[in-house]
Design an enzyme around this catalytic site. Structure first.
Site, PDB file in Angstrom:
ATOM      1  N   ASP A   4       0.810  -1.216   0.000  1.00  0.00           N
ATOM      2  CA  ASP A   4       0.000   0.000   0.000  1.00  0.00           C
ATOM      3  C   ASP A   4       0.845   1.269   0.000  1.00  0.00           C
ATOM      4  OD1 ASP A   4      -2.127  -1.686  -0.032  1.00  0.00           O
ATOM      5  OD2 ASP A   4      -2.863  -1.179   1.961  1.00  0.00           O
ATOM      6  N   HIS A   5       2.058   1.207   0.524  1.00  0.00           N
ATOM      7  CA  HIS A   5       2.990   2.336   0.504  1.00  0.00           C
ATOM      8  C   HIS A   5       4.343   1.831   0.014  1.00  0.00           C
ATOM      9  CE1 HIS A   5       0.398   5.119   2.722  1.00  0.00           C
ATOM     10  NE2 HIS A   5      -0.015   4.046   3.364  1.00  0.00           N
TER      11      HIS A   5
END
Length: 193
Positions: free
Chosen positions: A94-95
């Site tokens: 996600d990051h």
């Protein structure tokens, strides 16, 4: 193995009074389903659950999501899936974690880039995911699999496998033979509604 015509489906298992059920479930879906999510008939959502996808998630017919469960991935969830309470089905990337000099909180976020395989989860038909399970992006769970409560799924689970633990591993299989598993799969393919 019971023939398809012999399978009895309960009329209504809901605690919501029948006259109100359609309205209440519709409101719950509008509150809980966000982003690029499409779903089939009879999606049942527990209180406090949510489903979101940034690039696309397809949810089949007759899927139940337990209270306080969160789905935040792309991919597919097949027909007749039971997803217990407090389940998290989430991405792994996600990051961006390798941008030198950039705090992860400000790094490239999944919604700011094209989707990658680690953003997606593929869940087959007739899968039961027990309470408190975590399923990480990039995995496939085959048709008819069972994931035991509290498991952490980091790798694929084969069809009709029963997986438990952290990391989850298959400890046995549903049904006694490949013929029974195929017969069950054929019956599911023939079901409507």
């Amino acid at each position: 193995m019971a023939e398809n015509s012999m399978i009895r489906v309960p009329e209504n298992r809901s605690r919501i009074p029948a006259p109100l059920e359609r309205i209440v479930r519709g409101v719950m879906r509008r509150i809980a389903v966000h982003g690029k999510v499409t779903h089939g008939l009879n999606l049942r959502l527990g209180r406090g659950s949510s489903i979101n996808s940034l690039h696309g998630l397809i949810v089949g017919d007759n899927v139940s999501l337990g209270q306080r469960s969160v789905i935040e991935v792309d991919g597919t969830i097949g027909d007749y899936c039971l997803i217990g309470r407090g389940v998290q089905i989430v991405g792994r990337a996600d990051h961006d974690t390798d941008q030198v000099g950039m705090p992860m909180a400000f790094s490239t976020w999944v919604g700011d880039r094209e989707n990658i395989p680690l953003d997606s989860v593929q869940i087959g038909r007739d899968v039961w995911i027990g309470g408190g399970v975590i399923v990480l992006g990039g995995v496939q769970i085959g048709d008819g699999a069972i994931i035991g409560a509290g498991a952490v799924v980091t790798k694929d689970v084969e069809s009709y496998g029963i997986a438990v633990g952290n990391p989850a591993r298959v400890v046995k299989h549903r049904f006694n033979s490949a013929e029974e598993r195929e017969s069950h799969s054929a019956a599911l393919r023939g079901r409507t509604g």
